[in-house]
Write a protein that holds these residues in place. Structure first.
Motif, short mmCIF file in Angstrom:
data_model
loop_
_atom_site.label_atom_id
_atom_site.label_comp_id
_atom_site.label_asym_id
_atom_site.label_seq_id
_atom_site.Cartn_x
_atom_site.Cartn_y
_atom_site.Cartn_z
N LYS A 498 0.85 -1.19 0.00
CA LYS A 498 0.00 0.00 0.00
C LYS A 498 0.88 1.25 0.00
CE LYS A 498 -3.79 0.17 2.29
NZ LYS A 498 -4.83 0.18 3.33
N ALA A 508 2.37 -2.58 5.15
CA ALA A 508 0.93 -2.53 4.86
C ALA A 508 0.71 -3.08 3.45
CB ALA A 508 0.40 -1.11 4.98
N HIS A 532 -5.10 -4.73 4.04
CA HIS A 532 -4.21 -4.53 5.18
C HIS A 532 -4.40 -5.57 6.30
CE1 HIS A 532 -2.18 -1.41 8.07
NE2 HIS A 532 -1.45 -2.51 7.90
N ARG A 534 -3.25 -7.75 9.36
CA ARG A 534 -2.24 -7.44 10.38
C ARG A 534 -1.91 -8.63 11.29
NH1 ARG A 534 -5.80 -3.05 10.49
NH2 ARG A 534 -4.91 -1.01 10.00
#
Length: 570
Positions: A498, A508, A532, A534
């Motif tokens: 990203k 990301a 995204h 995580r």
């Protein structure tokens, strides 16, 4: 004397002197003139002014009332309701007729679910008017309990309210209507003129308090709105949303998108977005859930573009699927930029380049083509253009014209950077691989017959790519988690960095997978994007591919698509 009788002259009073001729005729003239004026006035009122007086009388008692028309129903491809209009009651009041008695106002306020002070404040605010809303779109039962109080000045009005049985599952696609039943977003907005009904009209007599005394007849019947049949299958939509929501939660992601298209017709069988919202109760909704990310939002697609770029490479006579490219040492410098693979893959065939998702292999092949070859192929596949669904705000994405492109820009385009696309555009492009080289434009509505495909690549090359992509989800590949029990599957993973304030971020990603099933006779194309993640995993093969596997497998079974691979071969 006592015995005397009055004389004849004393018994009769003298008569008044007769009127003289002038006075008699004057009085007669006055009487005749008054009679003439009276007759003239009566004639004026009963003959000449009668239409005007009749209209004025009717204006004070005769009313034309609207007959509400319900909005057209929206259904899925199987006729299951997705949006329906239900009858509701709106209560209104004439503030000048409301009672001043505190007890009556208290009872009205309690029935409305508000405090006496709030009600009195509202009455004071509208005191100079003859209309104010008390409560809109109530259920008929709840409204009747208030009307049973018989509070002077309180009246009812029939309306319709939109209800969405599927709730958050298909909220962004359908959109919503406002309190006046007018489409504000999504399909509701796009097809507002078609879905909206046309109110009728009836003639009634009302008393001075606005109550209907008698109905005199219908002037115009209400015309309900048209019914709309979408392409989506509600059963598949539920599964897609469920699996997408679970994947977002499991990977602690910001959100996700799933688009499934019919590989034969281009119809969108499912379009799921997360986060979402409940259109039936919009209190406290997350603004992010309002956007139909699959159509409106764009992203750099990454490696899912490699098979599409490879179609342009294969059309060059100097290459075929057996061509071998040396990707050593696993990195290369172009225009002061460094392009890398995950590791040094050495010598790879074209199929191996897609299976290993080699950026070096794609770059070296692309730089041997004409400067505009990749751009032209992407343009043929519909990137940088409107999908043509008619959905409000659908994105065209971004595919810059090939003017003074550098070598690094040409290379980046081949592995999915330097352009932006929507998930729906990617799905539509993959229908060209599934449909022998002809791309199918996406349709949100159910089609009466399959449309004409748009030639985008040579049929033999599309068939070759389908076979190569099947190898890309083999047992030992990065896309192996996309496999579906009993079915041959083809697809490509993508993992995209990203962008942030300083360029591409280091931690990301977007995880993407685009796939086709079954390979023997392609029926569906599915694209999954998780934004995204995580929770540790971020590769497309680990995050997006399992969602594809679960949803595609269930969809194939629901659509009664026969298996094309023996289970024992798994």
């Amino acid at each position: 004397m006592r015995g005397e009788r009055p004389s004849a002259s004393s018994r009769y009073a003298p008569l008044a002197p007769p009127l003289k001729g002038g006075r008699f005729f004057f009085i007669l003239l006055v009487i005749l003139l008054a009679s003439a004026i009276l007759i003239g006035r009566v004639t004026l009122l009963q003959v000449i002014d009668r239409p005007f007086l009749q209209s004025q009388g009717d204006a004070r008692t005769l009313r034309h009332e609207a007959i509400p028309a319900h909005r057209g129903m929206i259904t899925d491809r199987n006729g299951e309701p997705l949006a329906i209009s239900t009858p509701v009651v709106t209560l209104w009041a004439n503030p000048q007729e409301l009672p001043t008695d505190g007890i009556q106002l208290m009872m009205l306020a309690q029935a409305l679910g508000m405090s006496l002070g709030d009600l009195e404040e509202r009455i004071a605010r509208y005191s100079t008017r003859e209309f104010m809303y008390l409560r809109r779109q109530m259920t008929p039962e709840a409204a009747q309990r208030i009307l049973d109080l018989r509070t002077p000045g309180v009246h009812s009005q029939q309306e319709y309210k939109r209800y969405y049985p599927a709730g958050e599952v298909v909220a962004q696609l359908l959109g919503v209507t406002n309190v006046d039943d007018i489409g504000q977003e999504g399909i509701e907005l796009a097809y507002q003129p078609y879905l909206a009904g046309h109110p009728g009209q009836r003639r009634v007599i009302k008393d001075r308090r606005g109550r209907i005394v008698r109905e005199l007849g219908t002037i115009r019947d209400a015309q309900p709105g048209g019914e709309l049949t979408l392409a989506i299958d509600q059963r598949i939509q539920y599964m897609a949303y469920r699996e997408l929501r679970a994947a977002v939660a499991e990977n602690e992601a910001d959100g996700g998108v799933l688009v499934m298209m019919d590989a034969r017709t281009g119809e969108v069988l499912a379009m799921a977005n997360y986060p979402s919202y409940n259109p039936n109760n919009r209190a406290g909704l997350d603004p992010r859930g309002l956007r139909n990310q699959a159509l409106v939002d764009v992203f750099e697609p990454g490696s899912v573009m490699k098979p599409l770029a490879m179609s342009a490479i294969l059309e060059n006579e100097q290459f075929d699927r057996n061509t071998v490219v040396d990707t050593s040492p696993g990195w290369m410098r172009i225009d002061q930029f460094t392009i890398r693979d995950i590791r040094n893959y050495g010598r790879l065939s074209l199929a191996g380049i897609l299976e290993k998702s080699s950026n070096i292999g794609m770059s070296r092949l692309t730089l041997q083509l004409d400067d505009t070859a990749i751009w032209e192929r992407y343009n043929q596949l519909g990137f940088g253009q409107s999908p043509g669904t008619g959905f409000p705000g659908e994105s065209t994405g971004s595919l810059n014209a090939p003017v003074r492109w550098s070598r690094s820009e040409r290379a980046a385009l081949s592995y999915g950077y330097g352009l932006s696309v929507s998930a729906l555009q990617v799905a539509s492009a993959y229908t060209a691989i599934a449909n022998h080289g002809e791309r199918l434009p996406p349709s949100l509505l159910r089609l009466p017959e399959p449309p004409m495909g748009i030639p985008a690549m040579q049929p033999a090359i599309a068939d070759d790519l389908l076979d190569i992509l099947e190898e890309s989800v083999g047992p030992n590949s990065g896309g192996r988690r996309a496999r579906v029990e009993g079915y041959r599957v083809a697809g490509k993973t993508g993992t995209v960095r990203k962008t942030g304030e300083g360029g591409y971020t280091a931690d990301a990603y977007r995880s993407v997978f685009a796939g086709i099933a079954p390979v023997s006779d392609p029926r569906i194309v599915t694209v999954v994007m998780i934004d995204h993640p995580r929770a540790g995993q971020f590769y497309g093969g680990a995050v997006a591919a399992p969602v594809f596997s679960s949803v595609t497998g269930n969809a194939l079974r629901l659509l009664d698509v026969p298996p094309d691979r023996e289970v024992e071969d798994e």
